[in-house]
Design a protein around this motif. Structure first.
Motif, PDB file in Angstrom:
ATOM      1  N   SER A   1       0.822  -1.205   0.000  1.00  0.00           N
ATOM      2  CA  SER A   1       0.000   0.000   0.000  1.00  0.00           C
ATOM      3  C   SER A   1       0.862   1.263   0.000  1.00  0.00           C
ATOM      4  O   SER A   1       0.434   2.319  -0.457  1.00  0.00           O
ATOM      5  N   GLY A   2       2.081   1.130   0.515  1.00  0.00           N
ATOM      6  CA  GLY A   2       2.965   2.285   0.571  1.00  0.00           C
ATOM      7  C   GLY A   2       3.852   2.451  -0.645  1.00  0.00           C
ATOM      8  O   GLY A   2       4.516   3.490  -0.795  1.00  0.00           O
ATOM      9  N   PHE A   3       3.879   1.443  -1.526  1.00  0.00           N
ATOM     10  CA  PHE A   3       4.837   1.471  -2.637  1.00  0.00           C
ATOM     11  C   PHE A   3       4.646   2.666  -3.583  1.00  0.00           C
ATOM     12  O   PHE A   3       5.631   3.331  -3.933  1.00  0.00           O
ATOM     13  N   PRO A   4       3.429   2.973  -4.047  1.00  0.00           N
ATOM     14  CA  PRO A   4       3.295   4.099  -4.989  1.00  0.00           C
ATOM     15  C   PRO A   4       3.841   5.411  -4.443  1.00  0.00           C
ATOM     16  O   PRO A   4       4.584   6.123  -5.133  1.00  0.00           O
ATOM     17  N   THR A   5       3.481   5.744  -3.195  1.00  0.00           N
ATOM     18  CA  THR A   5       3.968   6.988  -2.593  1.00  0.00           C
ATOM     19  C   THR A   5       5.469   6.924  -2.353  1.00  0.00           C
ATOM     20  O   THR A   5       6.197   7.912  -2.578  1.00  0.00           O
ATOM     21  N   ALA A   6       5.954   5.749  -1.908  1.00  0.00           N
ATOM     22  CA  ALA A   6       7.389   5.590  -1.655  1.00  0.00           C
ATOM     23  C   ALA A   6       8.193   5.738  -2.938  1.00  0.00           C
ATOM     24  O   ALA A   6       9.271   6.349  -2.945  1.00  0.00           O
ATOM     25  N   ILE A   7       7.675   5.202  -4.031  1.00  0.00           N
ATOM     26  CA  ILE A   7       8.377   5.284  -5.320  1.00  0.00           C
ATOM     27  C   ILE A   7       8.482   6.730  -5.783  1.00  0.00           C
ATOM     28  O   ILE A   7       9.532   7.171  -6.273  1.00  0.00           O
ATOM     29  N   GLU A   8       7.408   7.499  -5.633  1.00  0.00           N
ATOM     30  CA  GLU A   8       7.459   8.911  -6.007  1.00  0.00           C
ATOM     31  C   GLU A   8       8.418   9.679  -5.101  1.00  0.00           C
ATOM     32  O   GLU A   8       9.141  10.578  -5.552  1.00  0.00           O
ATOM     33  N   TYR A   9       8.439   9.304  -3.830  1.00  0.00           N
ATOM     34  CA  TYR A   9       9.369   9.936  -2.895  1.00  0.00           C
ATOM     35  C   TYR A   9      10.814   9.685  -3.337  1.00  0.00           C
ATOM     36  O   TYR A   9      11.629  10.627  -3.375  1.00  0.00           O
TER      37      TYR A   9
ATOM     38  N   LEU B   1       8.997  -0.328  -8.910  1.00  0.00           N
ATOM     39  CA  LEU B   1       9.917   0.760  -9.221  1.00  0.00           C
ATOM     40  C   LEU B   1      10.434   0.640 -10.651  1.00  0.00           C
ATOM     41  O   LEU B   1      10.516   1.633 -11.380  1.00  0.00           O
ATOM     42  N   SER B   2      10.747  -0.577 -11.075  1.00  0.00           N
ATOM     43  CA  SER B   2      11.270  -0.824 -12.418  1.00  0.00           C
ATOM     44  C   SER B   2      10.256  -0.457 -13.491  1.00  0.00           C
ATOM     45  O   SER B   2      10.599   0.167 -14.505  1.00  0.00           O
ATOM     46  N   LYS B   3       8.994  -0.835 -13.269  1.00  0.00           N
ATOM     47  CA  LYS B   3       7.958  -0.547 -14.270  1.00  0.00           C
ATOM     48  C   LYS B   3       7.707   0.953 -14.394  1.00  0.00           C
ATOM     49  O   LYS B   3       7.474   1.460 -15.488  1.00  0.00           O
ATOM     50  N   LYS B   4       7.784   1.661 -13.258  1.00  0.00           N
ATOM     51  CA  LYS B   4       7.504   3.101 -13.274  1.00  0.00           C
ATOM     52  C   LYS B   4       8.697   3.897 -13.798  1.00  0.00           C
ATOM     53  O   LYS B   4       8.534   4.860 -14.543  1.00  0.00           O
ATOM     54  N   TYR B   5       9.899   3.456 -13.420  1.00  0.00           N
ATOM     55  CA  TYR B   5      11.108   4.197 -13.797  1.00  0.00           C
ATOM     56  C   TYR B   5      12.181   3.224 -14.293  1.00  0.00           C
ATOM     57  O   TYR B   5      13.100   2.857 -13.540  1.00  0.00           O
ATOM     58  N   PRO B   6      12.082   2.780 -15.542  1.00  0.00           N
ATOM     59  CA  PRO B   6      12.982   1.746 -16.069  1.00  0.00           C
ATOM     60  C   PRO B   6      14.438   2.185 -16.210  1.00  0.00           C
ATOM     61  O   PRO B   6      15.306   1.338 -16.429  1.00  0.00           O
ATOM     62  N   LYS B   7      14.719   3.482 -16.061  1.00  0.00           N
ATOM     63  CA  LYS B   7      16.108   3.935 -16.198  1.00  0.00           C
ATOM     64  C   LYS B   7      16.888   3.839 -14.880  1.00  0.00           C
ATOM     65  O   LYS B   7      18.101   4.014 -14.858  1.00  0.00           O
TER      66      LYS B   7
END
Length: 354
Positions: A168-176, A199-205
C-alpha cells in the motif's frame, strides 16, 4: 511523538475491567467462531437477508444443523458480530467488517493459518528467545528460509499479509524516491521483488539491485524473469554474516520492512556495516510501520499485535518498532536524520538518514 493512543485502561470501572479480562480469556474461542461464521458463509447469508432469519431458516440456507447455528450464533451475539431481535438473527456492522473488509480478512487468515498453532508456544519462545512455535511447520531456525516450503495456505496467508501492508505504501514511496533523483538503488531485504518490480515498471532507467537470502532471491528471480524486467539485478547475501563490500556503487540504500526482522544489536550491526561500506554520499531510506506514528488507534493496534508473531514464529527476538526506540539506535550510531515522512500507504513511515 505522543499520539494519545491506549489511554482508557486507568478509566475502567472494576466491573468493566472484569468484562475486558473475560473477553481476553475467551478471545481464542471468539476468534475461531468468527472465522467459522465467515468461512461457512453464514455471515454472507445474513448480509443477503437483511430482514433477518430465524435459526431454522439460517440452518436450512447454510445446510448446517440447528445445533451448529445455535453454538455459533450465541457466541457471535455475545461478541457483537450478530444481534437478535424478535426471534431473528441479524448481522451487525462488526459482522459485516469480518466478512467483507479486506484488511480484517487478511489479518484473520494470517493469524489463523500462520500464527494460531504456533502461538501456543509463545511463553516458551519468550523464555528461550527462539521461535518455538515454528516447529508446528518444520525444523527451521527462523521462518525466512522456510517461506518457500511452508504449506500453501500458510505461505499464501503470510505473503498476502506482508504484501497488503507493505504494498500500500509502494506508490507513494516510489514517487518519494524519484524526487531524490536516484540513479542506482540497493533494495536490502527485497523479498519476492515486488517493490523492485513496481519501481522498475515506473522508472525503467533506475538501476535496481535486490539483496536477500538465496531462497528469497530465487523467488524474486522467478517473479522478475516472468515480467521480463531488465534493469533489476541480484546479490545473494546474509547481512548478519556477510560483509557488504559490494554496496559502494549505489547512491541509495533502501530497506522496506526489513529491519523489523532483527533485534536491536543486529540492527546496529547491519547499519554499521552499511555505514562503513556505502558510498560516502549515499543516502539511506528506511520504511517501517512505527506503531507510535500511526494516524489512528486501529492501525496502531494492528501494528503492535504483529510483534508476537516475530517472537513465536519468525525468529524469537524482533518486534515492530516504537519510533522513539528506533530513533535512539540511529543517534547512537551518529546517523543524521534528514526527514521523517508519515502516512505512506496504510501504516508506513519513511526515515531518510545520512
Amino acid at each position: 511523538m505522543n499520539n494519545g493512543f491506549f489511554k482508557n485502561a486507568e478509566k475502567l470501572t472494576r466491573l468493566e475491567a472484569l468484562y475486558e479480562a473475560s473477553k481476553i480469556a475467551f478471545a481464542p474461542i471468539v476468534f475461531q467462531v468468527a472465522r467459522a461464521l465467515r468461512d461457512l458463509k453464514i455471515l454472507e447469508i445474513l448480509i443477503e437477508n437483511r430482514d433477518g432469519l430465524t435459526i431454522e431458516e439460517l440452518a436450512n440456507k447454510s445446510e448446517l444443523s440447528i445445533y451448529a447455528i445455535k453454538v455459533l450464533s450465541e457466541t457471535a451475539i455475545s461478541s457483537n458480530i450478530l444481534y437478535e431481535k424478535e426471534n431473528k438473527l441479524y448481522i451487525s456492522k462488526v459482522g459485516i467488517f469480518i466478512n467483507s473488509d479486506e484488511m480484517t480478512k487478511i489479518n484473520m487468515n494470517y493469524n489463523h493459518y500462520v500464527n494460531y498453532l504456533g502461538l501456543y508456544n509463545l511463553e516458551e519462545s519468550i523464555k528461550n528467545k527462539k521461535p518455538e512455535g515454528l516447529k508446528v511447520f518444520g525444523d527451521w531456525e527462523t521462518i525466512y528460509p522456510a517461506l518457500s516450503s511452508l504449506p500453501k495456505k500458510v505461505q499464501d496467508s503470510w505473503f498476502e499479509f506482508d504484501h497488503f501492508y507493505s504494498d500500500s505504501g509502494f506508490p507513494t514511496a516510489i514517487e518519494y524516491l524519484k524526487n531524490l533523483n536516484i540513479k542506482t538503488i540497493l533494495d536490502i531485504g527485497g523479498n519476492t521483488g515486488k517493490f523492485a518490480m513496481e519501481l522498475s515498471k515506473k522508472y525503467p532507467k533506475i538501476d535496481i539491485t535486490i539483496m536477500d537470502l538465496p531462497q528469497q532471491i530465487k523467488l524474486a528471480k522467478k517473479n522478475i524473469y516472468e515480467k521480463n524486467l531488465t534493469n533489476i539485478s541480484f546479490l545473494e547475501a546474509n547481512v548478519l554474516l556477510d560483509t557488504l563490500k559490494d554496496i559502494a556503487s549505489f547512491d541509495t540504500i533502501w530497506m522496506s520492512q526489513f529491519l523489523d526482522c532483527f533485534e536491536d544489536e543486529q540492527i546496529e550491526m547491519i547499519l554499521q556495516k552499511i555505514k562503513s561500506s556505502k558510498n560516502k554520499d549515499a543516502q539511506i531510506c528506511i520504511m517501517e510501520p512505527f506503531w507510535d506514528r500511526q494516524n489512528n488507534e486501529i492501525a496502531s493496534f494492528c501494528v503492535i499485535n504483529t510483534s508476537p508473531y516475530f517472537t513465536a514464529m519468525a525468529n524469537g527476538y524482533s518486534k515492530m518498532f516504537r519510533y522513539s526506540d528506533f530513533e535512539k539506535i540511529l543517534k547512537k550510531l551518529n546517523f543524521e536524520i534528514l526527514e521523517v515522512v508519515d502516512n505512506i500507504g496504510l501504516c508506513q513511515s519513511i526515515i531518510r538518514i545520512k
